[in-house]
Motif scaffolding. Structure first.
Motif, PDB file in Angstrom:
ATOM      1  N   ILE A   1     -37.494  -2.952 -17.129  1.00 30.45           N
ATOM      2  CA  ILE A   1     -38.376  -1.795 -17.335  1.00 30.45           C
ATOM      3  C   ILE A   1     -38.336  -1.356 -18.793  1.00 30.45           C
ATOM      4  O   ILE A   1     -39.358  -1.036 -19.395  1.00 30.45           O
ATOM      5  N   PHE A   2     -37.142  -1.383 -19.371  1.00 28.53           N
ATOM      6  CA  PHE A   2     -37.031  -0.992 -20.781  1.00 28.53           C
ATOM      7  C   PHE A   2     -37.840  -1.931 -21.668  1.00 28.53           C
ATOM      8  O   PHE A   2     -38.493  -1.488 -22.614  1.00 28.53           O
TER       9      PHE A   2
ATOM     10  N   PHE B   1     -31.596   9.115 -27.841  1.00 33.09           N
ATOM     11  CA  PHE B   1     -30.827   9.841 -26.820  1.00 33.09           C
ATOM     12  C   PHE B   1     -30.180   8.855 -25.841  1.00 33.09           C
ATOM     13  O   PHE B   1     -29.017   8.993 -25.459  1.00 33.09           O
ATOM     14  N   VAL B   2     -30.946   7.814 -25.475  1.00 30.56           N
ATOM     15  CA  VAL B   2     -30.401   6.851 -24.511  1.00 30.56           C
ATOM     16  C   VAL B   2     -29.172   6.155 -25.072  1.00 30.56           C
ATOM     17  O   VAL B   2     -28.192   5.936 -24.351  1.00 30.56           O
ATOM     18  N   VAL B   3     -29.209   5.832 -26.372  1.00 33.66           N
ATOM     19  CA  VAL B   3     -28.025   5.207 -26.963  1.00 33.66           C
ATOM     20  C   VAL B   3     -26.805   6.084 -26.721  1.00 33.66           C
ATOM     21  O   VAL B   3     -25.731   5.616 -26.339  1.00 33.66           O
ATOM     22  N   PHE B   4     -26.993   7.404 -26.896  1.00 41.44           N
ATOM     23  CA  PHE B   4     -25.852   8.305 -26.737  1.00 41.44           C
ATOM     24  C   PHE B   4     -25.450   8.464 -25.276  1.00 41.44           C
ATOM     25  O   PHE B   4     -24.262   8.506 -24.961  1.00 41.44           O
ATOM     26  N   THR B   5     -26.430   8.547 -24.384  1.00 38.48           N
ATOM     27  CA  THR B   5     -26.025   8.690 -22.974  1.00 38.48           C
ATOM     28  C   THR B   5     -25.273   7.447 -22.519  1.00 38.48           C
ATOM     29  O   THR B   5     -24.322   7.542 -21.743  1.00 38.48           O
TER      30      THR B   5
ATOM     31  N   LEU C   1     -32.666  -1.207 -26.247  1.00 39.75           N
ATOM     32  CA  LEU C   1     -32.013  -0.497 -25.145  1.00 39.75           C
ATOM     33  C   LEU C   1     -31.872  -1.392 -23.936  1.00 39.75           C
ATOM     34  O   LEU C   1     -30.907  -1.267 -23.178  1.00 39.75           O
ATOM     35  N   ALA C   2     -32.830  -2.305 -23.741  1.00 40.58           N
ATOM     36  CA  ALA C   2     -32.688  -3.228 -22.623  1.00 40.58           C
ATOM     37  C   ALA C   2     -31.411  -4.038 -22.771  1.00 40.58           C
ATOM     38  O   ALA C   2     -30.632  -4.189 -21.827  1.00 40.58           O
ATOM     39  N   ILE C   3     -31.184  -4.522 -24.002  1.00 41.49           N
ATOM     40  CA  ILE C   3     -29.970  -5.313 -24.232  1.00 41.49           C
ATOM     41  C   ILE C   3     -28.730  -4.441 -24.076  1.00 41.49           C
ATOM     42  O   ILE C   3     -27.733  -4.842 -23.467  1.00 41.49           O
ATOM     43  N   VAL C   4     -28.811  -3.221 -24.616  1.00 42.78           N
ATOM     44  CA  VAL C   4     -27.663  -2.319 -24.494  1.00 42.78           C
ATOM     45  C   VAL C   4     -27.376  -2.042 -23.025  1.00 42.78           C
ATOM     46  O   VAL C   4     -26.224  -2.013 -22.584  1.00 42.78           O
ATOM     47  N   GLN C   5     -28.434  -1.844 -22.271  1.00 46.46           N
ATOM     48  CA  GLN C   5     -28.276  -1.605 -20.839  1.00 46.46           C
ATOM     49  C   GLN C   5     -27.499  -2.756 -20.189  1.00 46.46           C
ATOM     50  O   GLN C   5     -26.562  -2.542 -19.431  1.00 46.46           O
TER      51      GLN C   5
ATOM     52  N   PHE D   1     -29.162 -10.872 -27.190  1.00 47.47           N
ATOM     53  CA  PHE D   1     -29.577 -11.426 -25.907  1.00 47.47           C
ATOM     54  C   PHE D   1     -28.552 -12.453 -25.417  1.00 47.47           C
ATOM     55  O   PHE D   1     -28.162 -12.450 -24.246  1.00 47.47           O
ATOM     56  N   VAL D   2     -28.101 -13.304 -26.332  1.00 50.75           N
ATOM     57  CA  VAL D   2     -27.115 -14.311 -25.932  1.00 50.75           C
ATOM     58  C   VAL D   2     -25.850 -13.626 -25.418  1.00 50.75           C
ATOM     59  O   VAL D   2     -25.291 -14.005 -24.380  1.00 50.75           O
ATOM     60  N   LEU D   3     -25.422 -12.580 -26.138  1.00 53.55           N
ATOM     61  CA  LEU D   3     -24.213 -11.868 -25.694  1.00 53.55           C
ATOM     62  C   LEU D   3     -24.438 -11.219 -24.336  1.00 53.55           C
ATOM     63  O   LEU D   3     -23.567 -11.252 -23.456  1.00 53.55           O
ATOM     64  N   ALA D   4     -25.620 -10.608 -24.160  1.00 53.88           N
ATOM     65  CA  ALA D   4     -25.887  -9.906 -22.905  1.00 53.88           C
ATOM     66  C   ALA D   4     -25.874 -10.869 -21.734  1.00 53.88           C
ATOM     67  O   ALA D   4     -25.273 -10.601 -20.692  1.00 53.88           O
ATOM     68  N   ILE D   5     -26.525 -12.021 -21.931  1.00 54.69           N
ATOM     69  CA  ILE D   5     -26.559 -12.991 -20.835  1.00 54.69           C
ATOM     70  C   ILE D   5     -25.148 -13.503 -20.557  1.00 54.69           C
ATOM     71  O   ILE D   5     -24.737 -13.684 -19.412  1.00 54.69           O
ATOM     72  N   GLY D   6     -24.395 -13.686 -21.645  1.00 54.77           N
ATOM     73  CA  GLY D   6     -23.021 -14.127 -21.443  1.00 54.77           C
ATOM     74  C   GLY D   6     -22.228 -13.137 -20.616  1.00 54.77           C
ATOM     75  O   GLY D   6     -21.456 -13.520 -19.732  1.00 54.77           O
ATOM     76  N   SER D   7     -22.449 -11.846 -20.892  1.00 59.63           N
ATOM     77  CA  SER D   7     -21.666 -10.868 -20.149  1.00 59.63           C
ATOM     78  C   SER D   7     -22.187 -10.726 -18.727  1.00 59.63           C
ATOM     79  O   SER D   7     -21.458 -10.316 -17.832  1.00 59.63           O
ATOM     80  N   ALA D   8     -23.464 -11.068 -18.486  1.00 62.95           N
ATOM     81  CA  ALA D   8     -23.944 -11.035 -17.108  1.00 62.95           C
ATOM     82  C   ALA D   8     -23.409 -12.240 -16.346  1.00 62.95           C
ATOM     83  O   ALA D   8     -23.191 -12.178 -15.135  1.00 62.95           O
TER      84      ALA D   8
END
Lengths: 102, 505, 347, 236
Positions: free
Chosen positions: D45-46, A63-67, D54-58, C122-129
């Protein structure tokens, strides 16, 4: 999970949700209201994941992916509306543009 | 480790797929067809697409299956709601083509049709959804496209501001609604509506209620209330309806509203049926507040479009009253006798689509002739344009509930359902408030027929719009006579509850 | 994958960090030398043999300069922004493997700080942060040139992040994992077709993705020809116009560490990381191979800077959205089809 | 030592404080940055909840895309030009705050009294580990149970794209210009800002027109292409 029951996460989620809700009701700046709604969505996501952990199901995480995806689309549209509003009465000087072009 | 690929029954998904491909074709058409031919070609494609989807939908009448792991429900509730949505979309195409092309400084037509198709598709998906996630995505797809459509006249400040208000409150409502979904999911451990009902049936017994379930219910009703513009949550309605291009206003008042009611029916009646006693009372109160407030405020409006906006809120109240008249269908999962409350809501939605889009169509027709939206612009319309005035009169009288027009039957069935459910006070409220509403509806009629003309009309030819209005007038006058047949069709919605429990993957 | 004691992980992480910092310092020397060679000059020669002490001299010079804060600046954000860039650049190296698990003195040691099962993302996420450092710093400087640079950075990073992420999806489809260690190990196995041993480097199976990744990576690190955020000819060096002394040095460090990280990332994803002849037997040789690969990527970066003129902004966005993005999607579709056929799930 | 509890309280406290600061801050940019801080902590938290993906997606979607976009707009837009948005009358706002507090109490009560969660599924940590980890398990759920939703959400995203293009891209009035040359551009070809093309809306509001600029000669317009960066539209 050790000492950390699901209630902790649910409380955190509830507090963030209410902060966002209050922000929507109290603030007047459009963009801050928008941020508050995003905060509410994130709080909901914490709840969903926490409930998923509590029930040993992955539906909450799905669900979180979709939200998140929906929130992204909403952001694009909302910021588009705000940009369009801010552009009222202003246009680019077409002649200048022409001279800069080549 | 390869996944097992699922083999869904594609045959059940055909109507939705047609609208999906319609959106894709329109997108490509917008890009590759020369701009001068958009008006003819894209309009034709849209009309053909919606008609084809409607035919495919009728084909499915009587089906009762689920596919995609229970996400997709092919049942008669979906068919009826889908027909309402497609009819509204089709009528909107008739009304909007010339408006978008010629008024407000020529707006881009291709994207307009694409967004219209996407919004329609979102509503169709809500109508067949059997899962919280799909309900959420469907309603968001429908709303998101409608936000953009509301802001479509972006050169006009009111359009953008109305859209902004609609948008902010819309996403606010979504957040609240999803929080409610999260609580329901937490209490039941599933997102499938049938499963939810089954789990609740086992756990809800006697007077004991989990507080978390009630909280989820409350949040969901608030969220849905925003989406369907019920009264404490209606702030966005007047501005958004007023600001949007007129055909979009008609669309907004039918398709996203149908989607919101579809969500309410799917979720409350199908998923949360065991909590019936709790939500029925909330809905009844909401219905009463909505129709009272909206009718009283509407009296003060001089702007026709704004008056129709408040009238639309009032009609939400009537429909909610129908929802509140839901009794029970002999327990969950039974195939007992049809419930009159939900059937009356379904009929009301269909009737309302014809009537309300019709009313806004005439407003657009007057706008085409260079006139505004004020009551004065309608003065003496009957003398100059007798047909337009007659059409508007028919629509307004139908909204008011004058027999034998379509609106009368809609209200009549709601009242019958209310009496059946022993909600006498709500039935009386509807009658009294309809009498109040007669004041503001008839005022427009009176102005058209008994006032001196104050403004000049341009000569404009709008064939498509005229055809649309004529069609809607005929429907409003004639469909009423078949109302009992339509109601019988609507009655089949109960099959939705007995959908094959064994979910076909 | 052996569990190792916490202190050992700390030591490995410490060594990796220091190698990175020293490597960054000598990247500047390398860049100057290569640029000089391409332009028929000598480059730094004075400090130390072949100018090898030049990075040290630069550091002393930067730290000794006066630290200026513009009058209208937002002081707190002005202070923190460069740190964000620097820290983000350092953090992302945590998931990059320099090799598998090796035996040192009878003890199993992992040649990486950590192995996340979402390492690549993770690398992409940190890059975007990390882009926040640029945007916020630009805004906090209260300078219009800076702000324009920051806006460009925001638009550019959002667009190219998408291409960067999508170009990797093909690899994820092949490996079925997002863990960089897993991706690295799968490339060490070679495919045997008869007598031939073909390397399983993903540059061979995903050539299109490699090209897309390379382009997007250059754009992500704001290097020429995508250095619009700091375009000195138009924007007076853009987002860091107002930065001086050690604050500027953090931006500077961040940029070069980012280049190194992206090179390491690319080597791990497409060139098998430390794999190469003999690397199975001697892990030290694997590190040498990795070093060579990174050096080649760095040379490529510098080569681009010396050769290509800067893009115009609309060209930059157009390339991302109208050329690279469709190609990345095409790559995903083709890879997915091949995977399905290989699984025997269609045909 | 209950490390998880300590971590949770640190992360939770930072995220709540950042959220409060976001609501209270007078400067929208500060609000945005505090929201970034909050969201990064929510990603933590995720991770604690075992949802690494989801943490990464967040981080990637919320902080990396949505909030960057938001800051972009914040810097692009002069806040004084936006209409201020009154959700409700002051009195109603007071009531709203009260309702919020009541809701908080109610949610608290619901959490405390929740005696049972739904029936347990089979996604226990052990089973997830057996599937290869959070990413693999979540992926298989998305691709089987929620396949239809997964497909439909792509339509939501495309609606977002179309909406953004329709609303945010400068207008192309009149016709599409046929003789486009090398217009890889954010903007559509820009048409005629001629007053005649700007018909008044239905209520005769002032249409949005060029102030003090004359309409260009049609000949010039035909070759005109919006081929510059969007910074031209900034108020900065």
């Amino acid at each position: 999970m050790g000492h950390l029951g699901v209630e902790h996460y649910l409380f955190l989620s509830a507090i963030l949700f209410i902060i966002g809700l209050m922000g929507v009701l109290v603030r007047r700046n459009l963009l801050i209201i928008f941020m508050c709604v995003e905060l509410m969505m994130t709080a909901v996501n914490i709840s969903l994941v926490a409930f998923g952990t509590a029930t040993d199901t992955l539906n909450g995480q799905a669900f979180v992916v979709f939200t998140v995806a929906v929130a992204a689309a909403e952001a694009a549209v909302g910021l588009g509306i705000i940009l369009a509003l801010s552009r009222r009465g202003k246009t680019v000087d077409v002649d200048d543009m022409h001279s800069l072009r080549d | 480790m390869p996944l097992d690929l699922i083999k869904p029954e594609w045959g059940l998904v055909v109507p939705q797929l047609i609208v999906f491909f319609l959106a894709i074709i329109l997108m490509l058409g917008d890009a590759f067809i020369p701009r001068e031919r958009h008006y003819i070609l894209l309009t034709a494609i849209s009309i053909i697409g919606y008609v084809a989807a409607g035919i495919a939908l009728i084909w499915q009448y009587g089906e009762n299956k689920a596919t995609f792991y229970g996400l997709f429900r092919a049942d008669d509730l979906g068919v009826f709601l889908g027909m309402t949505i497609l009819v509204a979309a089709l009528l909107t195409v008739f009304v909007s083509a010339s408006y978008v092309e010629y008024l407000e400084g020529r707006m881009p037509l291709g994207e307009f049709y694409v967004l219209l198709a996407l919004s329609t598709l979102g509503a169709l998906i809500v109508a067949i959804a059997g899962d919280l996630i799909l309900l959420f995505i469907g309603i968001e797809l429908s709303s998101l496209a409608t936000y953009v459509l509301t802001a479509y006249a972006k050169r006009r400040e009111t359009s953008l501001e109305g859209a902004l208000k609609y948008y902010l409150l819309g996403i606010f409502a979504s957040a609240i609604m999803v929080y409610g979904f999260a609580w329901i999911y937490g209490a039941t451990g599933t997102t499938d509506l049938t499963e939810i009902a089954r789990v609740l049936q086992a756990s809800v017994s006697g007077d004991h209620r989990e507080a978390s379930l009630l909280l989820g219910l409350l949040l969901i009703i608030v969220g849905v209330g925003f989406k369907m513009a019920a009264v404490p949550f209606h702030f966005w309605t007047p501005d958004a309806y007023d600001g949007a291009p007129t055909p979009v206003t008609g669309f907004m008042s039918s398709v996203p509203k149908t989607a919101a009611f579809a969500l309410a029916i799917r979720l409350l009646v199908q998923g949360l049926a065991p909590l019936r006693d709790d939500w029925l009372i909330l809905i009844a109160i909401l219905a009463f507040i909505t129709m009272t407030f909206a009718n009283i405020v509407a009296v003060a409006q001089r702007d026709v479009k704004r008056m129709l906006a408040y009238s639309s809120v009032a009609h939400t109240g009537y429909m909610l009253a129908g929802l509140a008249a839901y009794k029970s269908v002999s327990g969950f999962g039974g195939t007992g006798s049809g419930d009159f409350g939900i059937s009356s809501v379904l009929f009301y939605l269909l009737a309302y689509a014809f009537t309300n889009i019709g009313a806004f169509a005439v407003v657009a027709w007057v706008q085409h002739r260079g006139n505004g939206l004020d009551l004065d612009d309608y003065a003496g319309l009957a003398a100059k344009e007798p047909l337009a005035a007659a059409a508007l009169s028919v629509f307004l009288l139908s909204l008011m509930g004058m027999p034998p027009l379509l609106g009368f039957y809609a209200k009549y069935y709601v009242i019958v359902a209310l009496l059946d459910a022993k909600l006498l006070w709500l039935a009386i409220a509807i009658v009294v408030l309809s009498a109040i509403s007669a004041f503001y509806y008839l005022r427009v009629v009176a102005v058209m027929y008994f006032s001196e003309a104050k403004v000049e009309h341009k000569k404009v030819s709008t064939p498509l719009l005229n055809i649309g209005i004529a069609g809607m007038v005929i429907a409003v006058i004639a469909v009423g006579f078949f109302s009992s047949g339509i109601l019988n069709l609507a009655d089949h919605w109960t099959q939705a509850l007995s959908v094959a429990q064994a979910v076909t993957p | 994958m052996a569990q190792e004691p916490m202190w050992l992980t700390f030591i490995v992480a410490f060594i990796i960090m220091n190698v990175l910092l020293v490597g960054m310092a000598y990247t500047t020397w390398y860049e100057r030398k290569v640029l000089a060679a391409m332009q028929d000059r000598l480059g730094p020669t004075r400090s130390g043999p072949h100018g090898l002490l030049q990075p040290l001299a630069d550091a002393v010079k930067l730290l000794g300069k006066e630290d200026l804060i513009p009058a209208g600046a937002d002081r707190v954000l002005f202070f923190f922004a460069p740190l964000v860039v620097f820290v983000a650049a350092l953090v992302s190296v945590a998931v990059i493997p320099f090799g598998g698990t090796v035996q040192i003195g009878g003890r199993a040691v992992n040649l990486y700080a950590t192995d996340l099962n979402v390492g690549a993302l993770f690398v992409l996420a940190i890059g975007s942060a990390g882009v926040y450092g640029i945007i916020v710093g630009a805004w906090a400087s209260a300078n219009r040139y800076s702000l324009l640079g920051g806006l460009r950075a925001a638009a550019q990073v959002i667009s190219y992040e998408l291409v960067l992420g999508l170009s990797l999806v093909g690899i994820f489809i092949i490996t079925g994992s997002l863990s960089l260690r897993e991706i690295m190990e799968q490339q060490q196995r070679s495919i045997e077709i008869g007598p031939l041993h073909i390397s399983n480097w993903f540059i061979l199976s995903q050539p299109l993705a490699f090209v897309l990744f390379l382009i997007a990576a250059v754009a992500e690190t704001n290097r020429a020809p995508f250095d619009l955020p700091e375009a000195e000819t138009e924007l007076v060096s853009g987002f860091h116009t107002e930065y001086s002394a050690f604050r500027f040095s953090f931006y500077f460090l961040g940029e070069y560490i980012n280049m190194l990280v992206v090179s390491l990332f690319a080597s791990t994803l497409f060139l098998g990381g430390p794999s190469g002849p003999g690397s199975e037997k001697y892990w030290g040789l694997g590190l040498v191979w990795l070093f060579i690969k990174v050096a080649v990527f760095m040379f490529f970066y510098i080569w681009l800077r010396a050769t290509l003129p800067r893009f115009r902004f609309d060209q930059l966005m157009g390339v991302a959205w109208k050329v690279l993005l469709p190609l990345a999607l095409l790559n995903i579709v083709i890879t997915a089809f091949i995977r399905l056929i290989a699984n025997g799930q269609i045909f | 030592m209950p490390w998880d509890l300590i971590f949770f309280y640190i992360i939770g406290a930072i995220s709540v404080l950042a959220a409060l600061g976001m609501v209270a801050s007078p400067n929208p940019i500060h609000s945005g940055i505090l929201l970034v801080v909050c969201f990064l902590n929510v990603a933590g938290i995720f991770v604690m909840l075992g949802a690494e993906f989801l943490a990464i997606v967040q981080v990637i979607v919320y902080t990396g895309a949505i909030l960057v976009l938001l800051l972009f707009v914040l810097m692009l837009v002069d806040p004084h030009e936006l209409p201020s948005f009154y959700l409700a009358q002051p009195l109603q706002r007071g009531v709203g705050v009260l309702l919020g507090l009541i809701l908080l109490l109610e949610i608290g009560a619901a959490i405390v009294t929740q005696t049972q969660f739904g029936p347990k599924g089979n996604a226990t940590p052990a089973n997830i580990a057996a599937m290869g980890g959070n990413v693999q398990a979540l992926g298989s759920v998305l691709q089987t149970n929620y396949l239809l939703a997964f497909e439909v959400v792509s339509l939501v995203l495309i609606t977002g794209i179309i909406g953004a293009i329709v609303l945010a891209v400068p207008e192309r009035l009149g016709q599409r210009i046929g003789t486009l040359r090398s217009t890889i551009s954010l903007g559509h070809p820009r048409g005629l800002d001629h007053p005649a093309a700007l018909m008044a809306g239905p209520r005769n509001e002032t249409p949005i027109v060029t102030k003090e600029r004359k309409a260009p000669e049609p000949a010039a317009v035909r070759r005109l292409v919006m081929a510059k960066d969007p910074d031209d539209f900034t108020s900065v």
